[in-house]
Scaffold this motif. Structure first.
Motif, short mmCIF file in Angstrom:
data_model
loop_
_atom_site.label_atom_id
_atom_site.label_comp_id
_atom_site.label_asym_id
_atom_site.label_seq_id
_atom_site.Cartn_x
_atom_site.Cartn_y
_atom_site.Cartn_z
N ARG A 506 -2.67 26.38 -74.77
CA ARG A 506 -3.02 24.99 -75.06
C ARG A 506 -2.09 24.40 -76.11
O ARG A 506 -1.47 25.12 -76.89
CB ARG A 506 -4.45 24.90 -75.58
CG ARG A 506 -5.44 25.54 -74.66
CD ARG A 506 -6.83 25.57 -75.26
NE ARG A 506 -7.40 24.22 -75.38
CZ ARG A 506 -8.65 24.00 -75.77
NH1 ARG A 506 -9.46 25.00 -76.09
NH2 ARG A 506 -9.12 22.78 -75.85
N CYS A 507 -2.03 23.09 -76.13
CA CYS A 507 -1.28 22.40 -77.16
C CYS A 507 -1.96 22.63 -78.50
O CYS A 507 -3.18 22.57 -78.61
CB CYS A 507 -1.24 20.90 -76.85
SG CYS A 507 -0.68 19.89 -78.24
N ASN A 508 -1.14 22.90 -79.50
CA ASN A 508 -1.70 23.16 -80.83
C ASN A 508 -2.46 21.97 -81.40
O ASN A 508 -3.44 22.14 -82.11
CB ASN A 508 -0.58 23.50 -81.82
CG ASN A 508 -0.33 24.99 -81.84
OD1 ASN A 508 -1.14 25.76 -81.30
ND2 ASN A 508 0.79 25.40 -82.42
N ARG A 509 -1.96 20.80 -81.10
CA ARG A 509 -2.58 19.64 -81.74
C ARG A 509 -3.74 19.06 -80.94
O ARG A 509 -4.87 19.04 -81.41
CB ARG A 509 -1.55 18.54 -81.97
CG ARG A 509 -2.17 17.32 -82.65
CD ARG A 509 -1.17 16.51 -83.41
NE ARG A 509 -0.27 15.79 -82.51
CZ ARG A 509 0.84 15.20 -82.91
NH1 ARG A 509 1.22 15.28 -84.17
NH2 ARG A 509 1.61 14.57 -82.05
N CYS A 510 -3.47 18.60 -79.71
CA CYS A 510 -4.53 17.91 -78.98
C CYS A 510 -5.35 18.85 -78.12
O CYS A 510 -6.33 18.44 -77.51
CB CYS A 510 -3.96 16.78 -78.13
SG CYS A 510 -3.06 17.33 -76.66
N LYS A 511 -4.94 20.09 -78.05
CA LYS A 511 -5.68 21.12 -77.32
C LYS A 511 -5.67 20.92 -75.80
O LYS A 511 -6.51 21.46 -75.09
CB LYS A 511 -7.14 21.20 -77.80
CG LYS A 511 -7.29 21.47 -79.29
CD LYS A 511 -6.72 22.83 -79.65
CE LYS A 511 -6.82 23.12 -81.14
NZ LYS A 511 -5.98 24.26 -81.52
N GLN A 528 6.69 21.18 -75.21
CA GLN A 528 6.28 19.90 -75.79
C GLN A 528 5.14 19.32 -74.97
O GLN A 528 5.20 19.23 -73.75
CB GLN A 528 7.45 18.93 -75.81
CG GLN A 528 7.06 17.59 -76.44
CD GLN A 528 8.26 16.74 -76.80
OE1 GLN A 528 9.28 16.79 -76.11
NE2 GLN A 528 8.15 15.97 -77.88
N CYS A 529 4.10 18.93 -75.68
CA CYS A 529 2.89 18.45 -75.02
C CYS A 529 3.13 17.09 -74.37
O CYS A 529 3.68 16.18 -74.99
CB CYS A 529 1.76 18.35 -76.04
SG CYS A 529 0.23 17.72 -75.33
N CYS A 530 2.70 16.97 -73.13
CA CYS A 530 2.87 15.72 -72.39
C CYS A 530 1.83 14.68 -72.82
O CYS A 530 1.92 13.52 -72.46
CB CYS A 530 2.77 15.99 -70.91
SG CYS A 530 1.30 16.93 -70.45
N PHE A 531 0.85 15.11 -73.57
CA PHE A 531 -0.19 14.17 -73.98
C PHE A 531 0.05 13.64 -75.39
O PHE A 531 -0.11 12.46 -75.65
CB PHE A 531 -1.56 14.84 -73.90
CG PHE A 531 -1.92 15.24 -72.50
CD1 PHE A 531 -2.46 14.31 -71.62
CD2 PHE A 531 -1.69 16.53 -72.05
CE1 PHE A 531 -2.76 14.67 -70.31
CE2 PHE A 531 -2.00 16.88 -70.74
CZ PHE A 531 -2.54 15.95 -69.88
N CYS A 532 0.44 14.54 -76.31
CA CYS A 532 0.58 14.08 -77.70
C CYS A 532 1.98 14.32 -78.25
O CYS A 532 2.24 14.02 -79.41
CB CYS A 532 -0.46 14.77 -78.57
SG CYS A 532 -0.13 16.51 -78.87
N SER A 533 2.87 14.92 -77.46
CA SER A 533 4.26 15.19 -77.87
C SER A 533 4.44 16.30 -78.89
O SER A 533 5.55 16.62 -79.29
CB SER A 533 4.95 13.93 -78.44
OG SER A 533 4.93 12.91 -77.48
#
Ligand code: ZN
Length: 1176
Positions: A506-511, A528-533
Motif C-alpha cells: 500500500r501507499c505509505n501516505r494515503c494507504k 509513486q502513488c497514483c492517488f496522492c503522488s
C-alpha cells in the motif's frame, strides 16, 4: 428484443460465446471451473500460508450455564415455564456420529502461473483513451490465432456503417428531425454495422479481446461506409431528395417544440443554417443511421452511437467537435428559488421565472414549488410553448397540435440501438474513460485494468477538470458501486492474491492498495502513488525489475498490476481485535403469534428450512458451509432452542423478560447443520405444532434483534438474522411502537415524518449491530400498517434486505416468498464489511447512498453486504484535475467471507477529465444519473417536503440541459428543445422518478409501501432502477415461439396497446399480464385454460401449466425474467376494463398518472419551458 437487463444469475447469459472460453483457461491460476458458484475463488499464488482457518469453537462458554432469567422449558408450552424438558420423543437418538464440520477454508493451492497475457509485449499502466491497450500477442494462450491485427484491439471503435435495418429509423430521423445527435464528435459507434450477433463467426478456442475479426465485414449492401459522413444532420435541412416524405412517421406539423408547424419536423424552418456541420456529400439511397455517428475516430465510444430514434428533439451538435464551446463564458444558472414570479399560462408572456408549472398540467396542482396561483384554465399543449412566431399570435388563434409521441426520444429505441450496436462484442476495460454499454444490453466484460461496469458505473466517464465547470453543468459526478456483484459464468471472478504475512502493498501516505495505476520508479525499488503522488519503498519481497518501458516484468503475472478488480487475502491486522474471525452464523427468528400461525406461514417456513439449510453459502471448494445456524421463535416472549448434536431432542428456553434481553444458552444455540441435522429437523417439525393453538396476537420486535445480536456477540462472530415478522410490535418491550400512520400528512410539511422512524431506539440498536457484524434481513407479512419506516431501520443500516408480503396468503404468495427466501439465504454475502473509496487528487467522495452505517465521513460500514447491494457515491472537486492524468477511483472493501476468511476486494476505475463541457455531455450515462437522482431524492424526503424535493430534481435537470444547450449545441431557435444525445432520455426517466409512489403517491399506495420502496431503491443497482422506473412492456402475442428471444418491448403507454393482444409488464417487483378484451379465444384457451375472456380469473398468481406452445413460451418468458431479478416478482393478471386495470395503468409511465403525474409529452414541454427560462 432479446432479453436482458443485467442478469443476476447465470441463465440469461445462456449463449456463451465460444471466443471467450479461452480466457478462463487454467493458465490464470486457480481453477476457475466453469459453472461453479461465484463464491469460488481461484487461488492466485499458491497456497495461502498466512491464513489459518480457526476451528469453530465447540460450545461457547459451557461454564456459564443458564442465567437465572431463563431456562429450558417444555416445548409444549409457549409460556414462560422454567422447567427443563426435552421436546417430545418422536425423533431419532442423538446423532453424535455426524460428520465433523469441514472447517478451514482450504482453497485450492495450485501454483499455476497467472499469465493472462504472456510477457514481453507490455505497456505501462492503463493506456489513455487515445492509446488503446495492446492486445497480447496472438500466440499467447488467451488469444485466438485468428485475431487479425493487434491494432484492432479496442474494436469498439469500429467505423462501419449501420446495418440496413436502420434505414427506416433514419427516415424518421431525417425527416422528422431537427436534430442531429450530439454525437457529433462522438465516437464512432461501437460495433455499428456489424452483422447481427448470429452472423458473428465464432472465434475458435480463445478469447478475442476485441478483434475485428469477430465482425462481419461491412459490405456494400449494407450501405456506404459512413466514416466520412458528418455527424448529425443539420436540422434545418430538408429531407434528402431520395428520402420520400411519405416514410415519415411524423405528421409534418406535429412534433413541435419548434415554432411554426408549417414545415416538416420540429422547427426546421427556424433552424439556422449550420455552418459547422458539413452535410454529407451524397447519400445514395436512404440515409443511414451511421450518418449521425461517425465522428473523429479518436473520440471515446459512446453508448448512444446509434441513429437517434425518431426523436425530433435531440439536440444535435451538428458537425465536428463542438465549435461553439469556446465562445460564451460559463453561464451561471443559479437555482430558481421557488419560482416566485407567478406568471403563467398566457403565451408569449412567459418571460420571467416560470411559476407553478404544476398548473400547466391538468391534475397536477402540486407540481410547482409554490402552491400559489390556480392552474391556468388552458391546457398546456405543445404549441403553447412560446416561440418567436407563436408569441405574436393570440393564443386562441394558434393551431393546436398534439406532439406525436413517436417524435420524442424513445427509451425502447435507445435500448434497442445500444443492443444492436454494442451487444455483440465484449466490453474491454483497458481504455480510460470508456462509456460501457447500457445496462439493458447483454454484453461480456473483459478486465484489462479497469473494474467491470458490473461493479462500478459512473454518471459520466469524462469529468470536468474544474469545480466551476462541474457546477455550471450541474451534472452530478457519482459512481454506483456493487462491490460483490455476481458475474455471468463466462466472466472471470476476481483473483485472490496472497502476499503472506506482510499483507497487501500500500501507499505509505494515503494507504491506497497496489493497483495498475501505480508507477514504479528507480529501477523498481520505489513506486509513486497514483492517488496522492507519495513515493513508497517497494518491500523487498515485492521487488521486481522493470523492462525497458518502465513496467515491471511480472506485470501480467499479478492481478493487482494488470486488472481492474481483484482480492487480497487480509492479514490479522485487518481483523477485529487482531484476531482472525470465526465463520459467520445465521439465526432464524420466527414470529409465532396468531396471524403467523393461522396463515400457515410458520409451518411453511419450518418446512422450507429443513431443506434450505443444506444450501447455505460456502466457499466454492468446500464440501459444506462453515456457517452455523440457530433458531428463535417469538411473540411477546422469546423462545431459544438448544439444538446441540448430542441431544436426543431440541430443548426450548423461554425468555419472558424482554426488557433486558440476553441469550439463555450458549452451548448448543449455534450449531453446524450436518452435525445437528436430526435435532434441527425435529425442532422444525415441532415448532408448528407447539404454537398451533396460540392465541397470542402481540409481538415484540427490538428484543428479537437484540437476542440475535447477543447470540453473535457471545459466539464472537458476525452473522445474519433472518426475521419473519407479521405485525406492529405493540407488546410492552423496548422498541415498542404505536400506529402513527396518517395519510392526511401527504402533501404537507409533515409528510417527511412518515418516512422517519418513530423512535431513535432502532438507530442505536443498528449501531450496535454494525459493531458486531450482525446483519438483519427482514421478511414482513403485514395485514395492516406495521411501520416499515421504523422496523426497517436496523435492516437498512446493517446492509440487510427487506421483503414485504402484504396480506400474505399461502396459495398465492408462497412461491414468491420461498423463492425470495431461498435466494436470500444462498446468495453470496460478506460480513463485517468496511468500504472506502479513494480518489486521485482533485476529487473526493463526499456523499454516500445505500444501506449502510457511517461513523465517520469516509468509511461505509455494513454488517453484511450481499451480491445485490449497491452503494452510490458522489464526488466533488477539491482541486483542479488534469486531462493528462485523468481521475482515478479505488474502492476497497474489507469483509469476512462466508467461510470466515478476511479479504479485501479492490476495484479500480480510471476516468477522463475534460476542459470542454461537450466532452462531459458526450460521455454521460443517463441510467446511472437516474439511479443517483432517485436515491438523492428519496433521501431528501426524510428532511424536506416532497414537493420541494420534486422541484429540486426538475430544476437540476433543467440546468443540466440548459447548460448543454447554451454551451454545446449549435445555435438554433429558442423554440427548439435540444437534448444531448447521451441524455435524451433524461426527461422521460426523470418524469418516472417524479411520478413514483414515493414522490407522488396515488390514493391506493400505503405509507408502508412508500417506506418500503424508498428503502429498496436506495440499494438498487442501475439495471434495477432502470426497469423499476421505466418498466419493460412486452407484447406476448408477438413472441416467437420457436426462439429463446423475448418479443420486442414497446413503450409504456396505453396508446401502444391493442385490445387484441396480451402484454407482460415487469418492473423488478411485479409482473403484470394484461389481457385485451378482444383477444382471440384460442389464445385465452391456450394461456389460461378457460374458454372466454370473462372466465379468466384475476386471482391467479401463476400461469396454468398447459401443454401448448403459447403457454410454454409465455411461461418460459416469465421464468427468464424471474431469474434476472434479485427478487421474485409477483405475478398479477389484469383484464382490460376490469377494476384491476388501474394497477396496470399505474405502470404505463409515459401516460398521465391518476395521482397527477404528468405524461411524458407534457413533461417534456414543461422541461423545455424550464430550460428556456434558464437561458433567457
Ligand atoms: Zn497514496
Amino acid at each position: 428484443m432479446s432479453v436482458n437487463q443485467q442478469a443476476h444469475t447465470g441463465p440469461p447469459y445462456g449463449q456463451p460465446q465460444p471466443g471467450y472460453q479461452g480466457y478462463q483457461q487454467p493458465a490464470y491460476g486457480g481453477q476457475p471451473l466453469p459453472g461453479v458458484p461465484q463464491s469460488q475463488y481461484g487461488a492466485y499464488n499458491g497456497p495461502m500460508p498466512g491464513y489459518q482457518q480457526p476451528v469453530p469453537p465447540q460450545g461457547y462458554f459451557p461454564s456459564l450455564g443458564f442465567p437465572s432469567k431463563g431456562s429450558p422449558v417444555s416445548l409444549n408450552s409457549d409460556t414462560s415455564s422454567l422447567a427443563p424438558n426435552f421436546i417430545g420423543s418422536l425423533r431419532a437418538p442423538p446423532t453424535s456420529g455426524a460428520p465433523p464440520p469441514a472447517s478451514g477454508a482450504s482453497l485450492p493451492s495450485g501454483h499455476l502461473a497467472y499469465s493472462q497475457f504472456g510477457h514481453g509485449d507490455v505497456q505501462n499502466g492503463i493506456p489513455a483513451s487515445a492509446a488503446p491497450m495492446q492486445r497480447p500477442p496472438a500466440s499467447q494462450p488467451f488469444l485466438p490465432g485468428s485475431a487479425p491485427t493487434p491494432a484492432s484491439q479496442t474494436s469498439t471503435f469500429q467505423q462501419y456503417g449501420p446495418p440496413a435495418a436502420g434505414v427506416q429509423q433514419l427516415s424518421n430521423h431525417v425527416a422528422g428531425m431537427t436534430i442531429g445527435s450530439t454525437t457529433a464528435s462522438a465516437p464512432p459507434p461501437a460495433g455499428l454495422g456489424y452483422g447481427p450477433p448470429t452472423s458473428v463467426p465464432p472465434v475458435s478456442g480463445s478469447f478475442s479481446a476485441t478483434g475485428s475479426g469477430l465482425y462481419t465485414p461491412y459490405t456494400a449492401s449494407q450501405g456506404p461506409p459512413p466514416t466520412s459522413v458528418s455527424q448529425g444532420l443539420p436540422l434545418a435541412q430538408p429531407p434528402f431528395p431520395s428520402q420520400p416524405i411519405s416514410t415519415q412517421r411524423l405528421p409534418t406539423q406535429v412534433p413541435g417544440f419548434a415554432p411554426p408547424p408549417s414545415s416538416t419536423g420540429i422547427g426546421p424552418s427556424s433552424y439556422p443554417p449550420t455552418t459547422g456541420a458539413p452535410r454529407p456529400p451524397s447519400m445514395p439511397g436512404p440515409p443511414l443511421p451511421g450518418q449521425t455517428v461517425a465522428g473523429p475516430p479518436t473520440s471515446q465510444p459512446n453508448h448512444v452511437s446509434s441513429p437517434p430514434p425518431p426523436s425530433t428533439m435531440t439536440g444535435p451538435h451538428p458537425g465536428p467537435p463542438m465549435s461553439g464551446l469556446h465562445g460564451p463564458p460559463p453561464p451561471t444558472h443559479p437555482p430558481q428559488p421557488g419560482y416566485q414570479m407567478q406568471q403563467n399560462g398566457s403565451f408569449g408572456q412567459v418571460r420571467g421565472p416560470q411559476p407553478n408549472y404544476g398548473g400547466a398540467y391538468p391534475g397536477t396542482p402540486n407540481y410547482g414549488s409554490q402552491p400559489g396561483p390556480p392552474p391556468p384554465p388552458k391546457r398546456l399543449d405543445p404549441d403553447s410553448i412560446p416561440s418567436p412566431q407563436l408569441n405574436e399570435l393570440p393564443p386562441q388563434q394558434k393551431p393546436r397540435h398534439r406532439i406525436d409521441p413517436d417524435a420524442i426520444p424513445s427509451p425502447i429505441q435507445v435500448i434497442e440501438d445500444d443492443r444492436s450496436n454494442r451487444g455483440a462484442e465484449p466490453f474491454v476495460t483497458g481504455v480510460r474513460g470508456q462509456v460501457p454499454p447500457l445496462v439493458t444490453t447483454n454484453f461480456l466484460v473483459k478486465d484489462q485494468g479497469n473494474a467491470s461496469p458490473r461493479y462500478i458505473r459512473c454518471t459520466s466517464y469524462n469529468i470536468p477538470c474544474t469545480s466551476d465547470m462541474a457546477k455550471q453543468s450541474q451534472v452530478p459526478l457519482a459512481a454506483v458501486i456493487k462491490p460483490l456483484a455476481t458475474l455471468p459464468p463466462e466472466e472471470t471472478l476476481p483473483y485472490l492474491v496472497d502476499h503472506g504475512e506482510s499483507g497487501p502493498v500500500r501507499c505509505n501516505r494515503c494507504k491506497a492498495y497496489m493497483c495498475p495505476f501505480m508507477q514504479f520508479i528507480e529501477g523498481g525499488r520505489r513506486f509513486q502513488c497514483c492517488f496522492c503522488s507519495c513515493v513508497t519503498e517497494v518491500p523487498p519481497h515485492y521487488f521486481q525489475h522493470l523492462d525497458h518501458t518502465g513496467k515491471r516484468v511480472d506485470f501480467y503475472d499479478r492481478p493487482e498490476l494488470s486488472l481492474g478488480s481483484y482480492e487480497f487475502l487480509a492479514t490479522v491486522d485487518y481483523c477485529k481485535n487482531n484476531k482472525f474471525p470465526s465463520p459467520p452464523a445465521f439465526v432464524f427468528m420466527i414470529d409465532v403469534s396468531y396471524n403467523a400461525v393461522k396463515s400457515g406461514l410458520v409451518r411453511l417456513i419450518c418446512e422450507e428450512l429443513k431443506s434450505l439449510l443444506d444450501y447455505l453459502p460456502r466457499e466454492g471448494n468446500m464440501e459444506e458451509s462453515a456457517i452455523r445456524v440457530g433458531f428463535v421463535t417469538y411473540n411477546k416472549v422469546l423462545h431459544f432452542y438448544n439444538v446441540k448434536s448430542s441431544l436426543a431432542q431440541p430443548q426450548m428456553m423461554v425468555v419472558s423478560d424482554v426488557a433486558d434481553m440476553f441469550v439463555p444458552l450458549l452451548d448448543g444455540f449455534l450449531v453446524n447443520v450436518n452435525e445437528s441435522r436430526t435435532v434441527i429437523a425435529s425442532l422444525l417439525d415441532q415448532i408448528p405444532e407447539m404454537f398451533a393453538d396460540t392465541r397470542e396476537t402481540e409481538t415484540v420486535f427490538a428484543p428479537v434483534i437484540q437476542a440475535g445480536l447477543e447470540a453473535l456477540k457471545a459466539a464472537e462472530c458476525a452473522g445474519k438474522l433472518f426475521i419473519f415478522h407479521t405485525s406492529l410490535p405493540i407488546a410492552e418491550a423496548p422498541g415498542k411502537l404505536k400506529n402513527r400512520d396518517d395519510k392526511k400528512l401527504i402533501n404537507t410539511d409533515k409528510e417527511k415524518t412518515l418516512f422517519q422512524p418513530q423512535t431513535s431506539f432502532y438507530n442505536n440498536l443498528a449501531k450496535d449491530c454494525v459493531a458486531q457484524g450482525c446483519c438483519v434481513d427482514l421478511f414482513l407479512f403485514p395485514n395492516q400498517y406495521l411501520d416499515v419506516a421504523t422496523l426497517g431501520v436496523v435492516t437498512y443500516q446493517t446492509g440487510g434486505s427487506i421483503y414485504k408480503y402484504a396480506y400474505f396468503q399461502l396459495e398465492t404468495d408462497q412461491d414468491r416468498f420461498l423463492n425470495d427466501l431461498r435466494r436470500d439465504v444462498q446468495k453470496e454475502v460478506g460480513f463485517d464489511a468496511v468500504m472506502r473509496v479513494r480518489t486521485s487528487t482533485g476529487i473526493r467522495a463526499t456523499d454516500f447512498f445505500g444501506a449502510f452505517y457511517m461513523s465517520n465521513t469516509t468509511d461505509v460500514e455494513m454488517a453484511g453486504l450481499d451480491c445485490d447491494k449497491t452503494i452510490t457515491v458522489e464526488f466533488k472537486h477539491d482541486d483542479k484535475l488534469s486531462e493528462d492524468s485523468g481521475a482515478l477511483l479505488q474502492c476497497a472493501l474489507l469483509y469476512t467471507s462466508c467461510a470466515g476468511q478476511r479479504r479485501l476486494r479492490i476495484h479500480n476505475l480510471s476516468l477522463n477529465c475534460c476542459t470542454q463541457l461537450a466532452d462531459l455531455y458526450r460521455n454521460c450515462e443517463t441510467d446511472t444519473l437516474i439511479n443517483y437522482l432517485a436515491k438523492y431524492a428519496y433521501r431528501g424526503v426524510l428532511s424536506s417536503p416532497v414537493k420541494t424535493v420534486r422541484d429540486a430534481l426538475i430544476n437540476q435537470c433543467a440546468q443540466i440541459l440548459a447548460c448543454y444547450r447554451k454551451n454545446c449545441a449549435s445555435p438554433s431557435s429558442a423554440g427548439q428543445l435540444i437534448l444531448p444525445e447521451c441524455m435524451k432520455l433524461l426527461p422521460v426517466y426523470l418524469n418516472c422518478v417524479l411520478k413514483s409512489d414515493v414522490l407522488q403517491p396515488g390514493p391506493e399506495v400505503t405509507t408502508d409501501d412508500r417506506a418500503y420502496i424508498r428503502q429498496l431503491v436506495t440499494s438498487m443497482d442501475v439495471a434495477e432502477t432502470n426497469v423499476f422506473f421505466y418498466p419493460r412492456l412486452l407484447p406476448l402475442t408477438k413472441a416467437d415461439v420457436d426462439s429463446d428471444s423475448l418479443p420486442a418491448a414497446i413503450r409504456n403507454s396505453e396508446e401502444r396497446l391493442s385490445k387484441g393482444d396480451i402484454y407482460l409488464l415487469e418492473n423488478g417487483l411485479n409482473i403484470v399480464v394484461w389481457v385485451g378484451v378482444n383477444v382471440q379465444q384460442g389464445l385465452i384457451q391456450n394461456l389460461f385454460g378457460v374458454s372466454s375472456f370473462s372466465q379468466i380469473s384475476n386471482a391467479l398468481s401463476t400461469l396454468p401449466v398447459l401443454e401448448n406452445t403459447f403457454s410454454k413460451k409465455v411461461r418460459s418468458i416469465v421464468d427468464m425474467l424471474q431469474v434476472q431479478r434479485s427478487r421474485y416478482m409477483k405475478l398479477i393478471i389484469v383484464k382490460q376494463e376490469d377494476k384491476m386495470e388501474m394497477l396496470f395503468k399505474h405502470f404505463l409511465v409515459e401516460d398521465k398518472s391518476l395521482s397527477g403525474g404528468a405524461s411524458y409529452v407534457d413533461f417534456l414541454c414543461h422541461m423545455h419551458k424550464e430550460i428556456r427560462q434558464l437561458l433567457s
